[in-house]
Design a protein around this motif. Structure first.
Motif, PDB file in Angstrom:
ATOM      1  N   TYR A 289       0.884  -1.002  -0.016  1.00 27.81           N
ATOM      2  CA  TYR A 289       0.179   0.065  -0.044  1.00 27.81           C
ATOM      3  C   TYR A 289       0.864   1.246   0.050  1.00 27.81           C
ATOM      4  CZ  TYR A 289      -4.208  -2.674   1.143  1.00 27.81           C
ATOM      5  OH  TYR A 289      -5.415  -3.569   1.065  1.00 27.81           O
ATOM      6  N   ARG A 290       0.210   2.455  -0.675  1.00 27.79           N
ATOM      7  CA  ARG A 290       0.870   3.697  -0.448  1.00 27.79           C
ATOM      8  C   ARG A 290       0.152   4.493   0.375  1.00 27.79           C
ATOM      9  NH1 ARG A 290       0.929   4.374  -6.889  1.00 27.79           N
ATOM     10  NH2 ARG A 290      -1.121   4.749  -6.224  1.00 27.79           N
ATOM     11  N   LEU A 291       0.951   5.340   1.226  1.00 26.38           N
ATOM     12  CA  LEU A 291       0.220   6.307   1.985  1.00 26.38           C
ATOM     13  C   LEU A 291       0.055   7.796   1.356  1.00 26.38           C
ATOM     14  CD1 LEU A 291      -0.857   7.169   4.911  1.00 26.38           C
ATOM     15  CD2 LEU A 291       1.577   7.855   5.601  1.00 26.38           C
ATOM     16  N   GLN A 292      -1.291   8.199   1.416  1.00 25.06           N
ATOM     17  CA  GLN A 292      -1.616   9.598   0.662  1.00 25.06           C
ATOM     18  C   GLN A 292      -2.523  10.172   1.235  1.00 25.06           C
ATOM     19  OE1 GLN A 292      -3.547   7.736  -2.951  1.00 25.06           O
ATOM     20  NE2 GLN A 292      -1.552   7.628  -4.152  1.00 25.06           N
ATOM     21  N   PHE A 293      -2.402  11.387   1.088  1.00 28.14           N
ATOM     22  CA  PHE A 293      -3.447  12.646   1.640  1.00 28.14           C
ATOM     23  C   PHE A 293      -4.254  13.175   0.536  1.00 28.14           C
ATOM     24  CE2 PHE A 293      -0.039  12.292   4.800  1.00 28.14           C
ATOM     25  CZ  PHE A 293      -0.635  12.099   5.953  1.00 28.14           C
ATOM     26  N   LYS A 294      -5.430  12.992   0.531  1.00 30.64           N
ATOM     27  CA  LYS A 294      -6.262  13.710  -0.468  1.00 30.64           C
ATOM     28  C   LYS A 294      -7.351  14.558   0.257  1.00 30.64           C
ATOM     29  CE  LYS A 294      -9.776  12.177  -3.802  1.00 30.64           C
ATOM     30  NZ  LYS A 294     -10.738  11.360  -4.320  1.00 30.64           N
ATOM     31  N   LYS A 295      -7.051  15.726  -0.605  1.00 26.94           N
ATOM     32  CA  LYS A 295      -8.136  17.020  -0.393  1.00 26.94           C
ATOM     33  C   LYS A 295      -8.864  17.597  -1.704  1.00 26.94           C
ATOM     34  CE  LYS A 295      -8.172  21.521   1.907  1.00 26.94           C
ATOM     35  NZ  LYS A 295      -7.529  22.504   2.398  1.00 26.94           N
ATOM     36  N   GLY A 296     -10.011  17.158  -1.853  1.00 25.47           N
ATOM     37  CA  GLY A 296     -10.634  17.595  -2.923  1.00 25.47           C
ATOM     38  C   GLY A 296     -10.089  16.585  -3.966  1.00 25.47           C
ATOM     39  N   ASP A 297      -9.564  16.962  -5.329  1.00 26.74           N
ATOM     40  CA  ASP A 297      -8.831  16.312  -6.349  1.00 26.74           C
ATOM     41  C   ASP A 297      -7.218  16.266  -6.314  1.00 26.74           C
ATOM     42  OD1 ASP A 297     -11.390  16.081  -7.657  1.00 26.74           O
ATOM     43  OD2 ASP A 297     -11.272  17.908  -8.719  1.00 26.74           O
ATOM     44  N   SER A 298      -6.905  16.974  -4.988  1.00 23.56           N
ATOM     45  CA  SER A 298      -5.524  16.953  -4.874  1.00 23.56           C
ATOM     46  C   SER A 298      -4.905  15.695  -4.051  1.00 23.56           C
ATOM     47  CB  SER A 298      -4.984  18.234  -4.305  1.00 23.56           C
ATOM     48  OG  SER A 298      -3.905  18.194  -3.892  1.00 23.56           O
ATOM     49  N   ILE A 299      -4.334  15.040  -4.488  1.00 19.43           N
ATOM     50  CA  ILE A 299      -3.522  13.810  -3.756  1.00 19.43           C
ATOM     51  C   ILE A 299      -2.011  14.089  -3.697  1.00 19.43           C
ATOM     52  CG2 ILE A 299      -3.217  11.232  -3.871  1.00 19.43           C
ATOM     53  CD1 ILE A 299      -5.699  11.102  -5.650  1.00 19.43           C
ATOM     54  N   THR A 300      -1.540  14.020  -2.296  1.00 26.64           N
ATOM     55  CA  THR A 300      -0.003  13.988  -1.923  1.00 26.64           C
ATOM     56  C   THR A 300       0.393  12.714  -1.553  1.00 26.64           C
ATOM     57  OG1 THR A 300      -0.354  16.479  -1.463  1.00 26.64           O
ATOM     58  CG2 THR A 300       1.585  15.153  -0.585  1.00 26.64           C
ATOM     59  N   GLU A 301       1.362  12.123  -2.131  1.00 25.02           N
ATOM     60  CA  GLU A 301       1.691  10.950  -1.629  1.00 25.02           C
ATOM     61  C   GLU A 301       2.998  10.912  -0.889  1.00 25.02           C
ATOM     62  OE1 GLU A 301       3.536   6.572  -3.733  1.00 25.02           O
ATOM     63  OE2 GLU A 301       1.852   7.634  -4.621  1.00 25.02           O
ATOM     64  N   VAL A 302       2.970  10.317   0.283  1.00 25.95           N
ATOM     65  CA  VAL A 302       4.136  10.261   1.068  1.00 25.95           C
ATOM     66  C   VAL A 302       5.153   9.131   0.813  1.00 25.95           C
ATOM     67  CG1 VAL A 302       4.791  10.065   3.672  1.00 25.95           C
ATOM     68  CG2 VAL A 302       2.574  10.973   2.903  1.00 25.95           C
ATOM     69  N   ALA A 303       6.342   9.732   0.862  1.00 20.65           N
ATOM     70  CA  ALA A 303       7.340   8.798   0.502  1.00 20.65           C
ATOM     71  C   ALA A 303       7.594   7.550   1.542  1.00 20.65           C
ATOM     72  CB  ALA A 303       8.438   9.462   0.167  1.00 20.65           C
ATOM     73  N   HIS A 304       8.163   6.843   1.341  1.00 23.23           N
ATOM     74  CA  HIS A 304       8.405   5.535   2.289  1.00 23.23           C
ATOM     75  C   HIS A 304       8.783   6.346   3.648  1.00 23.23           C
ATOM     76  CE1 HIS A 304       7.921   1.871   0.349  1.00 23.23           C
ATOM     77  NE2 HIS A 304       8.545   2.472  -0.767  1.00 23.23           N
ATOM     78  N   LEU A 305       7.914   5.793   4.672  1.00 22.92           N
ATOM     79  CA  LEU A 305       8.197   6.614   5.896  1.00 22.92           C
ATOM     80  C   LEU A 305       9.518   5.860   6.552  1.00 22.92           C
ATOM     81  CD1 LEU A 305       4.619   5.814   7.301  1.00 22.92           C
ATOM     82  CD2 LEU A 305       5.639   8.150   6.701  1.00 22.92           C
ATOM     83  N   PHE A 306      10.034   4.819   6.230  1.00 16.09           N
ATOM     84  CA  PHE A 306      11.304   4.129   6.659  1.00 16.09           C
ATOM     85  C   PHE A 306      11.873   3.153   5.666  1.00 16.09           C
ATOM     86  CE2 PHE A 306       7.015   3.520   8.655  1.00 16.09           C
ATOM     87  CZ  PHE A 306       6.537   2.440   8.023  1.00 16.09           C
TER      88      PHE A 306
END
Length: 67
Positions: free
Chosen positions: A50-67
């Motif tokens: 899985y990939r960690l993402q933050f979504k607000k409206g149509d904007s998606i920000t993917e978080v790079a690997h945490l570790f």
């Protein structure tokens, strides 16, 4: 139950306390327990592809690997 001692500089303590207040959590211990639970879930999901993402409206920000 075991006791853990953390060494943080003043900035680290301030950040910890600000986060605790923003989240309405009463103790630093409780905040750290929540953070560890979230980190555990994120690591397990990331391990399964899985990939960690933050979504607000149509904007998606993917978080790079945490570790």
């Amino acid at each position: 139950m075991a006791r853990v001692v953390l060494e943080l500089n003043n900035n680290g303590i301030e950040n910890l306390d600000k986060l605790k207040e923003r989240m309405g959590i009463k103790t630093r211990t409780e905040l750290i327990r929540h953070a560890l639970a979230l980190l555990d879930i994120a690591q397990e999901k990331q391990k399964d592809g899985y990939r960690l993402q933050f979504k607000k409206g149509d904007s998606i920000t993917e978080v790079a690997h945490l570790f």
